[in-house]
Design an enzyme around this catalytic site. Structure first.
Site, PDB file in Angstrom:
ATOM      1  N   THR A  80     -18.327   3.149  27.238  1.00  0.00           N
ATOM      2  CA  THR A  80     -19.496   3.501  26.430  1.00  0.00           C
ATOM      3  C   THR A  80     -20.457   2.323  26.328  1.00  0.00           C
ATOM      4  O   THR A  80     -21.671   2.471  26.512  1.00  0.00           O
ATOM      5  CB  THR A  80     -19.069   3.950  25.030  1.00  0.00           C
ATOM      6  OG1 THR A  80     -18.070   4.972  25.135  1.00  0.00           O
ATOM      7  CG2 THR A  80     -20.256   4.519  24.261  1.00  0.00           C
ATOM      8  N   GLU A 118     -14.014  -9.226  21.077  1.00  0.00           N
ATOM      9  CA  GLU A 118     -14.867  -8.254  20.383  1.00  0.00           C
ATOM     10  C   GLU A 118     -14.917  -8.550  18.891  1.00  0.00           C
ATOM     11  O   GLU A 118     -15.990  -8.561  18.281  1.00  0.00           O
ATOM     12  CB  GLU A 118     -14.345  -6.838  20.619  1.00  0.00           C
ATOM     13  CG  GLU A 118     -14.563  -6.329  22.037  1.00  0.00           C
ATOM     14  CD  GLU A 118     -13.878  -5.010  22.315  1.00  0.00           C
ATOM     15  OE1 GLU A 118     -14.282  -4.330  23.273  1.00  0.00           O
ATOM     16  OE2 GLU A 118     -12.932  -4.650  21.584  1.00  0.00           O
ATOM     17  N   GLY A 165      -8.968  -1.168  25.660  1.00  0.00           N
ATOM     18  CA  GLY A 165      -9.387  -1.768  26.921  1.00  0.00           C
ATOM     19  C   GLY A 165      -8.914  -3.205  27.065  1.00  0.00           C
ATOM     20  O   GLY A 165      -9.074  -3.812  28.128  1.00  0.00           O
ATOM     21  N   LYS A 173     -13.794  10.763  19.121  1.00  0.00           N
ATOM     22  CA  LYS A 173     -13.222   9.533  18.579  1.00  0.00           C
ATOM     23  C   LYS A 173     -13.113   9.554  17.044  1.00  0.00           C
ATOM     24  O   LYS A 173     -12.590   8.602  16.459  1.00  0.00           O
ATOM     25  CB  LYS A 173     -14.051   8.327  19.020  1.00  0.00           C
ATOM     26  CG  LYS A 173     -14.199   8.188  20.536  1.00  0.00           C
ATOM     27  CD  LYS A 173     -12.858   8.054  21.230  1.00  0.00           C
ATOM     28  CE  LYS A 173     -12.993   8.069  22.748  1.00  0.00           C
ATOM     29  NZ  LYS A 173     -13.744   6.934  23.269  1.00  0.00           N
ATOM     30  N   GLY A 202      -9.758  -1.965  21.219  1.00  0.00           N
ATOM     31  CA  GLY A 202      -8.873  -2.809  21.999  1.00  0.00           C
ATOM     32  C   GLY A 202      -7.999  -2.092  22.995  1.00  0.00           C
ATOM     33  O   GLY A 202      -7.167  -2.717  23.646  1.00  0.00           O
ATOM     34  N   ASP A 262     -21.108  -1.767  20.467  1.00  0.00           N
ATOM     35  CA  ASP A 262     -19.827  -1.614  21.152  1.00  0.00           C
ATOM     36  C   ASP A 262     -19.271  -0.228  20.855  1.00  0.00           C
ATOM     37  O   ASP A 262     -19.675   0.429  19.886  1.00  0.00           O
ATOM     38  CB  ASP A 262     -18.842  -2.692  20.692  1.00  0.00           C
ATOM     39  CG  ASP A 262     -17.762  -2.982  21.726  1.00  0.00           C
ATOM     40  OD1 ASP A 262     -17.688  -2.250  22.735  1.00  0.00           O
ATOM     41  OD2 ASP A 262     -16.994  -3.941  21.521  1.00  0.00           O
ATOM     42  N   GLY A 263     -18.347   0.209  21.679  1.00  0.00           N
ATOM     43  CA  GLY A 263     -17.672   1.470  21.460  1.00  0.00           C
ATOM     44  C   GLY A 263     -16.475   1.289  20.546  1.00  0.00           C
ATOM     45  O   GLY A 263     -16.203   0.194  20.039  1.00  0.00           O
ATOM     46  N   ALA A 264     -15.731   2.366  20.316  1.00  0.00           N
ATOM     47  CA  ALA A 264     -14.508   2.323  19.517  1.00  0.00           C
ATOM     48  C   ALA A 264     -13.574   3.401  20.026  1.00  0.00           C
ATOM     49  O   ALA A 264     -14.004   4.417  20.568  1.00  0.00           O
ATOM     50  CB  ALA A 264     -14.812   2.524  18.039  1.00  0.00           C
TER      51      ALA A 264
END
Length: 266
Positions: A57, A133, A127, A151, A125, A111-113
């Protein structure tokens, strides 16, 4: 989940190959990620120091920032990447980069989540970049989280692993300590590996910081997140956990009916 009226993105906001929200178009999960990312980048202004997230994302957001820089719609942006992968991506796109040592205060991070609970606490995390991050996003005046609606969860750990970064030395001891810590929640702790499908048969996954990841899987709600986080960090061998508590300032959620901001911004 706190409710907010959907804020729909119009065609003007979805230039540069972003999919539009339409009842006649079936959007993929990647389409929704791109829509959320483009909306988040609207918060970026010229002259900002911007934390650049990691993952599928966040990649769309980095691409979008680079596109606007090339167009001249954004100027004098300095990016602070949250991983080696994002560093390489941003460098290849011509985004000027720096680090926390030179810029200890960041204007905005995107950032994504992996999960967002009703109080806007996050799991990140999966990833593998949770430490960098958290360092960068905790130094940010604003932290914009971009997700698709899959999500959103009832509680942290409801939909997959909660990662913990640990030192390689005696990782099994640390893994067992983590599992015992959350026995009450039916926890199963697994070392993340590089094998297809995960498990412990392949080589251990190694983070950008040279550490391992232990993934915690919960059968039940772990309860007080701050207490749980503090307990994790007190275990010798733990570097950081993937719960981002009270950090998100805005969550951009893309779904089949449009995009909404949480908390609702009117």
């Amino acid at each position: 989940m706190a409710t907010s009226c959907p804020t729909f993105i119009g065609s003007d906001n979805l230039s540069n190959d972003a999919p539009s929200v339409s009842s006649s178009v079936v959007l993929t999960q990647d389409d929704l990620k791109k829509i959320a990312a483009f909306k988040a980048v609207e918060f970026v202004q010229s002259g900002m120091v911007v934390g650049l997230g990691t993952g599928s994302t966040a990649k769309h957001a980095v691409d979008r920032i680079a596109h606007l820089l090339r167009q001249g719609k954004l100027k004098n942006i300095i990016g602070i990447p949250t991983s080696k992968k994002t560093h390489q991506q941003a460098l290849s796109l011509g985004i000027p980069l720096s680090d926390l040592d030179s810029h200890p205060t960041i204007d905005l991070s995107i950032d994504g989540a992996d999960e967002v609970d009703p109080d806007f606490n996050l799991v990140k995390g999966r990833g593998g970049s949770l430490l960098r991050e958290k360092m960068i996003e905790s130094a940010s005046k604003k932290f914009i989280v971009i997700v698709d609606e899959t999500k959103l969860v009832k509680h942290v750990g409801a939909n997959g692993a909660m990662p913990v970064e640990v030192v390689p030395f005696c990782w099994k001891f640390t893994q067992e300590s983590l599992q015992k810590l959350f026995d009450y929640a039916g926890c199963e702790a697994k070392l993340r590996s590089t094998s297809v499908g995960g498990g412990e048969k392949g080589e251990a996954f190694v983070t950008d910081n040279g550490n391992y990841i232990v993934d915690l899987f919960f059968k039940r709600d772990i309860g007080d997140l701050k207490a749980a986080g503090d307990a994790i960090l007190r275990l010798a061998g733990v570097v950081e956990h993937g719960m981002f508590i009270d950090m998100a300032t805005t969550v951009v959620v893309a779904g089949e009916h449009g995009v909404r901001l949480m908390p609702d911004e009117k």
